[in-house]
Each structure stands twice: as structure tokens, then as C-alpha cells.
Design an enzyme around this catalytic site. Structure first.
Site, mmCIF file in Angstrom:
data_model
loop_
_atom_site.group_PDB
_atom_site.id
_atom_site.type_symbol
_atom_site.label_atom_id
_atom_site.label_comp_id
_atom_site.label_asym_id
_atom_site.label_seq_id
_atom_site.Cartn_x
_atom_site.Cartn_y
_atom_site.Cartn_z
ATOM 1 N N HIS A 52 21.533 5.279 20.479
ATOM 2 C CA HIS A 52 20.596 6.311 20.040
ATOM 3 C C HIS A 52 19.176 5.959 20.474
ATOM 4 O O HIS A 52 18.823 4.791 20.556
ATOM 5 C CB HIS A 52 20.599 6.427 18.513
ATOM 6 N N TYR B 245 34.040 6.063 13.967
ATOM 7 C CA TYR B 245 33.156 5.033 13.418
ATOM 8 C C TYR B 245 34.049 3.843 13.087
ATOM 9 O O TYR B 245 35.007 3.983 12.323
ATOM 10 C CB TYR B 245 32.463 5.550 12.163
ATOM 11 N N HIS C 159 19.996 9.640 4.294
ATOM 12 C CA HIS C 159 20.221 8.396 5.028
ATOM 13 C C HIS C 159 19.394 7.304 4.389
ATOM 14 O O HIS C 159 18.302 7.557 3.874
ATOM 15 C CB HIS C 159 19.722 8.541 6.473
ATOM 16 N N THR D 228 22.610 14.084 13.530
ATOM 17 C CA THR D 228 22.703 13.542 12.188
ATOM 18 C C THR D 228 23.690 14.373 11.392
ATOM 19 O O THR D 228 23.914 14.111 10.222
ATOM 20 C CB THR D 228 21.347 13.549 11.473
ATOM 21 N N ASP E 6 32.107 3.907 17.526
ATOM 22 C CA ASP E 6 30.707 3.824 17.112
ATOM 23 C C ASP E 6 30.583 2.723 16.059
ATOM 24 O O ASP E 6 31.113 2.846 14.955
ATOM 25 C CB ASP E 6 30.266 5.186 16.548
ATOM 26 N N TYR F 274 16.633 5.812 11.205
ATOM 27 C CA TYR F 274 16.586 6.925 10.237
ATOM 28 C C TYR F 274 15.199 7.126 9.640
ATOM 29 O O TYR F 274 15.083 7.561 8.498
ATOM 30 C CB TYR F 274 17.603 6.699 9.120
ATOM 31 N N ARG G 153 35.476 11.100 17.771
ATOM 32 C CA ARG G 153 34.834 9.785 17.908
ATOM 33 C C ARG G 153 35.099 9.045 16.625
ATOM 34 O O ARG G 153 35.202 9.652 15.549
ATOM 35 C CB ARG G 153 33.340 9.912 18.212
ATOM 36 N N ASP H 213 19.262 16.462 6.961
ATOM 37 C CA ASP H 213 19.968 15.290 6.438
ATOM 38 C C ASP H 213 19.062 14.106 6.093
ATOM 39 O O ASP H 213 19.067 13.082 6.780
ATOM 40 C CB ASP H 213 21.055 14.878 7.462
ATOM 41 N N GLU I 137 29.496 2.908 21.325
ATOM 42 C CA GLU I 137 28.137 3.195 20.866
ATOM 43 C C GLU I 137 27.655 2.164 19.851
ATOM 44 O O GLU I 137 28.416 1.714 18.993
ATOM 45 C CB GLU I 137 28.098 4.606 20.248
#
Ligand code: LMR
Ligand code: MG
Length: 387
Positions: A244, A164, A45, A295, A193, A90, A162, A42, A219
Site C-alpha cells: 500500500h 488475509y 481502523h 479500505t 495479504d 490508517y 484474496r 471506514d 502483499e
């Protein structure tokens, strides 16, 4: 044994949400005919520039060809010099180090005829509870589609989600309200998150509004690298806070500030098995828990995460890797499997990662290199396909 060649194949694979991600499949070849497989997952990002894949392949070949593939520690040290840590989540250099580290572990396991678990001290579990992601709604119009995702995934056995959150709290609340009313205790919301999009006080305000719907943890509720803000947030809520890990300096700062309860560790964001295990040990030494982040990897990358998680003694929260369910396609001959909301760790009797590539799938999904389309910044932040 000596490394003789390295190849990178870039594949472009959409998610069920319409968002498209590009991944590099890593192959490290040897003079004894054993090939290690890895994944740089991925690259889609921010920041919105691209790595030149042929140039990267050349750079990695120069570094690796002629070396003993079992010299994983030394190779990782040299990779760290070439692709230094930054304080950015990222950082693409970390994805590159991760793909090489996974391929070296796969190679070592295959050469010895053992699963990577056996190289890392074995397993304490053979499956990981995971949650399905609900991507951020910026408008009320997106709420219904997100509730539909819960309905469909619950039917497949995913009973933890979860969310966002944070950009449109009305939409977040409408989603949680609809989910609570329709599914009640059949569905668990693991986390809100905030993806570092809000300062800690704004995140606190939204958390106070949404927490009554029942969430297990919060998070990234502060801007990136604001350790004081993270701590302030943590002290103001009684829910556990997770963040993270994207560099050892950042992890050290989070420990010094006592800023989190749980470290979210993913191979891709810290640089492979060796780095992730180091981060998990640091967490354990600091008395903190761990969850396996993501990710959103393909099956190769997800198998690596599962093997990492299978060996952890301080996995204290539900984990995140659901990539193989999220993407419409994969390059694995047989994708990793999910059962009743658990990610099953690939069979311990299979050498290396335990995942084979179907090269006809790679051919179908292959693109020339990493490149960007006309995605908007909000879409890249939220992993959505339209605003
Ligand atoms: C994703 O691509 O869906 C995730 O990596 C987003 C995130 O939380 O970083
Ligand atoms: Mg996150």
C-alpha cells in the site's frame, strides 16, 4: 462560485461478516446551489481513538467556506498542512483529506455537467476486475465459513479472491487446500495479504508453504515501513510483491529500495484523486505497476476509486474495492454495480461521481459520531467480528 457550508453525516454499517464500520458522508454546499458529495470511509481502523465529528466539521468549515471549489490544488495543499502525512497506513487525517477532495471533484463535475472522468483526462476502461476478500482465520474453526464465502460469491460471479494470511498458517493452508479441491481452476487466488503482521522472514516461510496452491502476488509481507525487509522478501520470491501507498515519503522509500513490483493505491489511504494520481504517476515513472486497493468503501467511495482506476494506464493487477458487496447496507440511491467479478465504472454521462444519496437511508444508519465498541485488537487487525 463560493463554498457556503460543509456537513458531515456519520453512518454505521455492518459487513456480512458482522464487523461494523463507521463512515462520514461529506457535503460541500455552494452559493450556486450545487452540492459536492464525498466519503471519508471506514474510520473503524486502529488506532483505537475517535475523531470528534462536530469539531472536525467546524475545522473544515473554517478552512473551506468562502473559497472557490475549483481551487482544488490549493485546498489540498492547505489540507495537507492541517492534516500532515504520517508514516502510518490508517492515518485518519488522510481519510479526512480524501473525503474533502472527492467532494470537491464531485462538485466541480456537477457544476460543469461532466463526469469526474472528464476532468481527469477520460477513461481507458469502463470496468475493473476485482477480487473478494477472505478475512484472516486465526483458528481452524473459521476455515469452513471462509470456504462457504467462496462458494456463495463464486455463484454471484466473483471468481477471484484474496486471502488475509499469516497468523495461523495451518488454517491458511486448510482454506487453500479446500478451495483448490472444490473449485479447481474456476477460482483464482490473487494474493496472500500479510497486513504487516509478520517480519519478512516469517512471511517468506509462510509464502513458501502456501505458494504451491497458486497465488498471483504477495502483499505487505514485512512490518510497516521496513523497506529493506520488503526488498529482501521481494528478492527471495519469484512472485510479484505489492504494498500500500500511505505517504509520498514511504512511496519514495519503496522506489529507492526497489522494494515492490506493484503499488497498491487507494484514494482513502493517500488523500483523494489528486494524491492517488500523483502516486500512480510516480509508480509509472519508476517502472512499477498499480492495483486499486480499498479500505472497503461505500458506493460513493467505490465510485471514486472506479473512476480513478478507469483512467490508469499502468493498472497491472486485479483490484480490491468490493465494499458495496461486503456491507449489508449503503446510502446510495443506486449502489455501484458488479458483473462477472468486475466493478462497473459509473456511467460516463452522469455528472460528478454519478452517485446520488438516499437520505432516508442516511437517517436510518446515522450515528451521533465516531465511537468505538468493545472490539478486540485482533478483530480490528483482521476485520472480523469475533476471535
Ligand atoms: C478492510 O477494512 O477490510 C481493509 O481496509 C483491510 C486492509 O487491508 O486494510
Ligand atoms: Mg492489503
Amino acid at each position: 462560485m463560493k463554498i457556503t457550508d460543509l456537513k458531515l453525516d456519520v453512518v454505521s454499517i455492518p459487513r456480512h461478516t458482522g464487523f461494523v464500520c463507521q463512515h462520514a458522508i461529506v457535503r460541500i454546499m455552494t452559493d450556486e446551489g450545487v452540492t459536492g458529495l464525498g466519503e471519508m470511509s471506514d474510520f473503524s481502523h486502529l488506532p483505537k481513538y475517535s475523531v470528534d465529528v462536530r469539531d472536525l466539521e467546524h475545522t473544515l468549515k473554517l478552512q473551506l467556506v468562502g473559497r472557490d471549489p475549483f481551487d482544488i490544488v490549493a485546498v489540498n495543499r492547505d489540507m495537507g498542512d492541517m492534516f500532515p502525512e504520517t508514516m502510518y497506513y490508517y492515518e485518519k487525517g488522510t481519510f479526512i483529506r480524501c473525503g474533502v477532495d472527492i467532494a470537491l471533484h464531485d462538485l466541480a463535475g456537477k457544476a460543469l455537467g461532466v463526469n469526474i472522468s472528464s476532468l481527469l483526462g477520460g477513461r481507458v476502461r469502463d470496468k475493473l476486475k476485482v477480487c473478494y476478500p477472505i478475512f484472516r482465520a486465526r483458528t481452524m474453526m473459521e476455515v469452513e465459513a471462509n470456504v462457504n464465502v467462496v462458494r456463495a460469491r463464486l455463484a454471484q460471479g466473483f471468481d477471484v479472491f484474496r486471502l488475509y494470511a499469516g497468523v495461523n498458517p495451518d488454517a491458511d493452508e486448510a482454506f487453500l487446500d479446500a478451495v483448490t479441491r472444490e473449485f479447481g481452476s474456476r477460482v483464482t487466488i490473487k494474493s496472500l495479504d500479510f497486513s504487516h503482521l509478520l517480519d519478512w522472514k516469517s512471511a517468506l516461510r509462510v509464502t513458501k508453504r502456501l505458494a504451491p496452491y497458486g497465488v498471483q502476488l504477495v502483499e505487505s509481507p514485512a512490518t510497516r515501513n521496513d523497506f529493506e525487509g520488503l526488498r529482501n522478501f521481494r528478492m527471495a520470491v519469484d512472485l510479484p510483491v505489492s504494498e500500500h501507498v500511505w505517504s509520498f515519503k514511504q512511496q519514495h522509500d519503496m522506489i529507492r529500495y526497489d522494494a515492490v513490483d506493484i503499488f497498491n493505491i487507494a484514494l482513502i489511504f493517500i488523500g483523494g484523486f489528486g494524491a492517488a494520481r500523483k502516486a500512480a504517476s510516480a509508480a509509472e515513472a519508476a517502472g512499477k505497476g498499480v492495483l486499486i486497493g480499498t479500505t472497503q468503501e461505500l458506493s460513493l467511495g467505490t465510485a471514486a476509486q472506479a473512476i480513478f482506476g478507469a483512467g490508469l494506464t499502468n493498472l497491472t493487477a486485479i483490484s480490491d474495492p468490493t465494499g458495496p458487496e461486503l456491507y449489508v447496507n449503503d446510502v446510495a440511491a443506486e449502489p455501484v454495480r458488479y458483473e462477472n467479478g468486475y466493478l462497473l465504472v459509473p456511467d460516463a454521462s452522469k455528472p460528478g461521481l454519478g452517485i446520488d444519496i438516499d437520505w432516508s437511508k442516511v437517517e436510518r444508519l446515522r450515528v451521533d459520531g465516531f465511537s468505538w465498541g468493545d472490539q478486540k485488537t485482533a478483530n480490528l487487525q483482521d476485520r472480523t467480528s469475533s476471535v
